[in-house]
Design an enzyme around this catalytic site. Structure first.
Site, PDB file in Angstrom:
ATOM      1  N   GLU D 145      63.985  37.983 -60.696  1.00 39.01           N
ATOM      2  CA  GLU D 145      64.523  38.577 -61.876  1.00 39.01           C
ATOM      3  C   GLU D 145      63.575  39.044 -62.869  1.00 39.01           C
ATOM      4  O   GLU D 145      62.958  38.177 -63.249  1.00 39.01           O
ATOM      5  CB  GLU D 145      65.634  37.411 -62.593  1.00 39.01           C
ATOM      6  CG  GLU D 145      66.360  38.154 -63.766  1.00 39.01           C
ATOM      7  CD  GLU D 145      66.926  37.180 -64.740  1.00 39.01           C
ATOM      8  OE1 GLU D 145      67.511  37.652 -65.656  1.00 39.01           O
ATOM      9  OE2 GLU D 145      66.988  35.850 -64.364  1.00 39.01           O
ATOM     10  N   LYS D 276      75.220  17.829 -56.030  1.00 36.40           N
ATOM     11  CA  LYS D 276      75.037  19.308 -55.821  1.00 36.40           C
ATOM     12  C   LYS D 276      76.370  19.886 -56.503  1.00 36.40           C
ATOM     13  O   LYS D 276      76.678  21.006 -56.119  1.00 36.40           O
ATOM     14  CB  LYS D 276      74.879  19.630 -54.294  1.00 36.40           C
ATOM     15  CG  LYS D 276      73.537  19.074 -53.785  1.00 36.40           C
ATOM     16  CD  LYS D 276      73.166  19.705 -52.626  1.00 36.40           C
ATOM     17  CE  LYS D 276      72.058  18.920 -51.892  1.00 36.40           C
ATOM     18  NZ  LYS D 276      71.529  19.696 -50.737  1.00 36.40           N
ATOM     19  N   ASP D 350      65.105  21.103 -53.691  1.00 34.35           N
ATOM     20  CA  ASP D 350      66.230  21.588 -53.125  1.00 34.35           C
ATOM     21  C   ASP D 350      66.983  22.457 -53.970  1.00 34.35           C
ATOM     22  O   ASP D 350      67.551  22.052 -55.106  1.00 34.35           O
ATOM     23  CB  ASP D 350      67.104  20.325 -52.694  1.00 34.35           C
ATOM     24  CG  ASP D 350      68.427  20.804 -52.084  1.00 34.35           C
ATOM     25  OD1 ASP D 350      68.813  22.126 -52.083  1.00 34.35           O
ATOM     26  OD2 ASP D 350      69.214  19.778 -51.447  1.00 34.35           O
ATOM     27  N   HIS D 440      64.526  43.348 -70.905  1.00 35.13           N
ATOM     28  CA  HIS D 440      65.182  43.232 -69.575  1.00 35.13           C
ATOM     29  C   HIS D 440      64.977  44.534 -69.128  1.00 35.13           C
ATOM     30  O   HIS D 440      64.800  44.930 -67.982  1.00 35.13           O
ATOM     31  CB  HIS D 440      66.722  42.718 -69.414  1.00 35.13           C
ATOM     32  CG  HIS D 440      66.748  41.229 -69.386  1.00 35.13           C
ATOM     33  ND1 HIS D 440      66.529  40.469 -70.414  1.00 35.13           N
ATOM     34  CD2 HIS D 440      66.889  40.485 -68.324  1.00 35.13           C
ATOM     35  CE1 HIS D 440      66.583  39.136 -70.038  1.00 35.13           C
ATOM     36  NE2 HIS D 440      66.883  39.212 -68.800  1.00 35.13           N
TER      37      HIS D 440
END
Lengths: 447, 447, 447, 447
Positions: D145, D276, D350, D440
């Site tokens: 990004e 998670k 993870d 951006h």
């Protein structure tokens, strides 16, 4: 800062705390406490069958669908035979006035045995400057919690002195969400396609059941083979929970009858609308009326009426907002439920709706003119007709507020939000100034 | 399946729906509906100042801290001078019995002007086979919603016939969360270290304020420079909200007085405990009493008493669970709030606590013996002493249940959960069989 | 049942556990554990200034906006002077291939120092029978968690053998929510009135910034004086996060420029859209693409491929659903995040979006044909162009899937949901059969 | 204020908008948009069987449990026979370096076909003044990004200039929640009673499986007949997800083997621990490490480095907090997920844990010394050993940070929180100053 001796000697103490004879106490104490009690209850002699079903015969008890002097008397006799009532329970619940007016309660309750009397206190004048409500109101609050009425009265005084509370209904509409179950995602999609195409037919079916309800939005929400049709109804001057059930039933029946992809099963409510539950759906989309209310309190009023100051209130407001976030509220507020329960009960609203109404966002900010305070409450469910609003004392309480006729339900919703704002102002001031506990201790002392 | 002509002709219709003269209607209809109404209200002549503060004088109104015949009469006179009361509001709220017993309400309310009368229906016998409660109970429910008492009565009949509802209090303890604000994370940590070391001192300070309260857990929760001390109190036979406030105040004062790292500010409640709000904290840790209740209904009872069948109930149960998930409840249930509001009001509990109590999980599963049904409710807040439990008609309602003395609050909590289970059983059966709407229409017809 | 002696002797043990020398241990053990460690760290000699700011000079470090062999080399030299890199960090991150292709990464990263290499495993064939995706797919998963690829492969095998997974995009649209702050509720209302009236102008301004984006919904959400305009954009084949930011900026500017009630302040995003966060808003309304996927697994496939049986899987499914409810997920699922992270990373999607995508509802039910399994995921954010999809190895991974051109983003979203369903099937089977732990132990043993 | 003509002429326009030929458009436009597309897809010729299962044979594909040059080559050959790979997918994923080091990845992945290369940018120096971490750090972030690294670098510069970020681990412990299913509430209670009594046995069984894990808390949570044992483990320098699974399996087995009230079924994880998933449980109790980080930025740094000012940042902070509340986050923050995903991927954590880690609370307040900013993040899951931390490039990235040995996982958790704080500071400044979109657009321009 005072000297802070986080010294080494204590470390040994800690170690002693942590273990007893090598055992680490990793189960929380409140679990242990509970277990000790459970053992006392469960292992007492004769308690072996506790918690097991018991097929012993029970004394049957026959209720009464409608209420009258005779039906109430009959029920007390039956209870008496069962040895149930306390000394003079009948006299206190089924008093003379209640027996005289018993038939008035038919259609609002079954198996009626009397009335419970809740004390009503009055708060006002509360000046509301709303889109729908405009005036100085005296509001009846039914509660048994000491200090509640006094606290709201203080907030109302502050707000009224500041020129009153600005309010507006922002959205409106009671949700119902009939659910339709299909064999597959494919069929669910075909149903939605059809339903959207036929939306006017469905709307007509729904609105044919009601003189006042209007279906203003219908949105299909799909979870694979299940379709919820999220319906939003305007309900006129009624809170409208029954009205939307009946309309949704008609809509669902029309859908099932005409649809070329008939569902395997359908239900008038898929437990998705948030009826009588705090939900994120209701918080986001509103259910009933979404109302915002605000006032800016000059410093002087904060000092004289609330006996606090703006910075102190903002300081507490930040902590209260943090606590709300950390505890996982829907929105962030202090105690809307107090005002809601007290006003709902006094005016014949459905008190169970407190569960869904008591969510929203309270904000406080410094402005040039003082302390800006607002509440935005997405789920206010009130009416001026229907439900318990026609019962004798409830109607008397509504008359005291003075709202009826077209627009009165929206106005009552605005007044409700304004009242909640008074409570938020008062409790934040009390917490900020450290008066909260003292007020409760003092006003409950008479008990 | 009937033929499903999702044909091409309709595509043009869709295109027409979507645009009017090239405009795409991307704003939801219910927003447009609201705006049309707002324009009518706001742009009417003379409405330019709507929603702006108004500094016009208001008629002052002086309240009365304690209640008596004289104080009530004086308040009605004052309201009369303001032109507020409806035709015979005074007579209906301040009836003779209320005036006679007015002083009984002092300490439970301020600015008292009378009582509101809520009809009470009775549900029972409900057999409860609990750790604390054991017997066949008749329960008084105060509500104005038609069909509510009948629905719970039906559930109670099914459960009692099946041998009764097994219940147990699982956890217990009312939370309070005083908050302490420091300059830095470092100071917050030093405070926590000290407070844990001195936890016995803090506990003693808290417990010195109460004959019945006990502090059974204290857990510090930190957000950088802010420390919440999450305190869990046993409160004996009282619901205990005031008790824990007073105890937490003493605990906080002791901490602030003795701590070598004094906070910049502290508050008796940091809005973290979930008091009168549905929160994820309360749902997880429990506040008040966490109670589980269950029963297994044989197929025959499901058919005869509930007029449904097990598969149909399980089918609806799945959809109701899906709806609960999708709408974002705390837990998943249908309408605990109905039972809670009705029982809380009838027995003098704090009705505002419905907001926090109405969360939990309802489950249904097929077992060999029939339909297993359970509720687990983490936040039941009831007492048999304190609050409104001593008021005349509320005490009468409590006497009807017949619970008092040691263990009675826990027993009442178990009975409350059992009652909620009856309501879940009954509504799921009604939804499954398609009777829900009809029952409401029929029982409200008399109004 | 074996004999269960919950006998009296143990009661004394309990009492010993609870107190040491009269102290009740009311602070949870994990708090004590932490404090013991903190004391060791904080009270070591020389640690007095721990956690205090330090104004010592720092070695400045100059980054590089675009990437090239030269810029990467320069950054490693600078890091080397700071003594930062490990032994051969430069060689492993800035390997020859990376240096050769360095400029390809410009526009995707700043201060580039190399690449990290994640192992990619392949799962397939996965048959997807979707509205947009139709075929047998091999999917690249980037992960370092042992057993993950194997588990998904097993689920894919079961689903493919059963005829494939049926999928459909249900809703579509990336949300942005510019926020506008006014002086009052009144002004906020006037702004909304104007914005709705001028919605076509606002839409045109937004869409002028993009060749592929379309504004399909605009809904004002008000909190007193603050207005969020909740905008829903279609974004073509891109995930579209930048596209909607730029479009919302243009929309907001147009609003502020033309509106007769200019806001005091406005922001392109009011932190309301749920961008990169799990939110109840996203769960309810969808953000990106809402996709549902389902398959019905015959008993034989459950037995042979999954080595479990349908009843066992349903039994675990109920417990997993209960755990989801009790822990307070958004929706209820087991481990969407595993598939999402692995597929997003492999194919150049924004891995941070895992935070918002990993919500939804997994359901399992018995059907005549076997075990019906579905997932419905409201927030899948994937594209086949833009973001990291054009980087060399990411593009290679996308090519392996074989989706590009019109409709490919929607197809990829459907494939993503199908993959998540495979994971749910596999983990539920493993848990039900008690294989979960063993599989992890076995496949991670090589490390 | 400019003149605001909310005039009557428009009312007619509104009425036109609302209806077309008498039809009220009550279905939201984005639903209609979707349906138009669905019709195009579904009703195209040859699409009648879309979404239906297809029993056609599929090309089988045999995976490879461990990774080697040979296994990778074989898998590409198999894919090639299926016609799957794009032009040079094999060359880009299975490059020479990857093939050379293929065996290094065994034990971290199955069916390996190569590696995906994510660009890594560096942020630093970031001064961290923590309980565990102390120094100036350069942090590797893997992302695709644009603007992400630049934004964090800016925040890091501001924080470092202000003397660094103060951090502390507050709680620690990875949760696992084995679930035990009984016949009844009564049996569940007896099991809990036994388990608490035998907690030392259970702990010993769990800890026997691990050299580094320690069980520090065990709390039973009951829903009628189901018991979850919420276990909290310390996991040393590993993130520890596998470690706690194996330990919980042993604990559960020990319980089932010895308990006099054996469960009907049990599962190593009842989907209650929040693994998670973003959950309210994790947000409240913490999972992994709970870390708080804060810094106070002088006005001058806000102006020069962040090009904003304190009031503007606080103004936006209030709106961002409001948006967070209204959208229903867990906590309130802007974009933790960006830092978490980038750092987790770069350092072999993870990445799926981003789903649970990306919750918490960001606060900003004015202090005498400037702008106080903090983050408190309850669920940071990082390790310096285990998982993907030993893979070549991931280890290289970890070496760059320079944390290993005892306490390094806690230090890495503190650095992670500090990094997230930098991102919050930077985005709030950009939003407040209106630079967000421009940044951006500019940094992504090179693509």
């Amino acid at each position: 800062m005072r000297d802070c001796t986080l010294a080494g000697t204590r470390r040994t103490l800690f170690q002693r705390i942590q273990t007893i004879g090598g055992r680490v106490l990793i189960v929380p104490n409140h679990v242990l406490e509970m277990l000790v009690r459970v053992r006392e209850l469960y292992f007492r002699k004769g308690h072996e069958t506790r918690m097991l079903p018991d097929d012993a015969a029970y004394a049957p008890f026959r209720g009464a669908q409608s209420a009258s002097r005779a039906s109430i008397t009959a029920l007390w006799e039956a209870l008496g035979r069962l040895g149930k009532p306390g000394r003079n329970s009948a006299a206190l619940l089924a008093d003379a006035d209640t027996l005289d007016s018993a038939t008035r309660y038919s259609g609002n309750i079954e198996n009626m045995i009397g009335t419970v009397k809740l004390p009503v206190g009055v708060v006002g004048p509360l000046r509301v400057r709303g889109l729908h409500a405009d005036g100085d109101f005296h509001l009846p609050l039914a509660t048994t919690e000491a200090a509640l009425v006094a606290s709201y009265a203080r907030g109302a005084q502050a707000a009224t002195r500041a020129g009153g509370i600005s309010t507006a209904v922002l959205y409106e509409g009671v949700l119902r969400s009939p659910a339709f179950v299909f064999d597959s995602l494919l069929d669910a999609g075909r149903f939605v396609d059809w339903a959207v195409e036929q939306v006017e037919t469905l709307r007509a079916a729904a609105e044919a059941t009601t003189a006042h309800g209007r279906l203003v939005s219908l949105e299909p929400v799909i979870d694979n083979n299940v379709v919820f049709l999220l319906c939003r109804f305007l309900t006129g001057e009624a809170a409208g929970q029954n009205m939307v059930t009946i309309a949704a039933e008609a809509l669902g029946k029309a859908a099932v009858e005409h649809c070329p992809v008939p569902p395997r099963r359908w239900y008038v409510e898929g437990n998705f609308s948030g009826d009588k539950k705090a939900t994120s759906l209701g918080t986001l989309t509103g259910r009933g009326r979404k109302v915002s209310a605000s006032v800016t309190l000059p410093e002087e009023i904060v000092r004289r009426v609330l006996r606090s100051d703006i910075d102190a209130m903002l300081d507490y407001g930040r902590i209260a907002g943090l606590g709300a976030l950390m505890s996982g509220q829907f929105g962030a507020q202090a105690h809307y439920a107090n005002a809601l329960a007290a006003l709902y009960i006094a005016t014949g609203q459905d008190a169970a709706c407190v569960a869904e109404s008591a969510v929203g966002i309270t904000r406080m900010e410094r402005r040039d003119a003082g302390l800006f305070c607002s509440v935005t409450m997405p789920n206010i469910l009130v009416g001026t007709v229907g439900g318990g609003t026609g019962l004798p004392s409830q109607r008397a309480a509504l008359d005291l507020i003075g709202l009826d006729g077209p627009g009165s339900a929206a106005a009552l919703a605005e007044v409700t939000a304004a009242l909640c704002l008074c409570g938020e102002i008062s409790i934040v001031a009390a917490m900020a100034a450290g008066h909260f506990t003292a007020a409760h201790r003092k006003l409950a002392r008479g008990r």
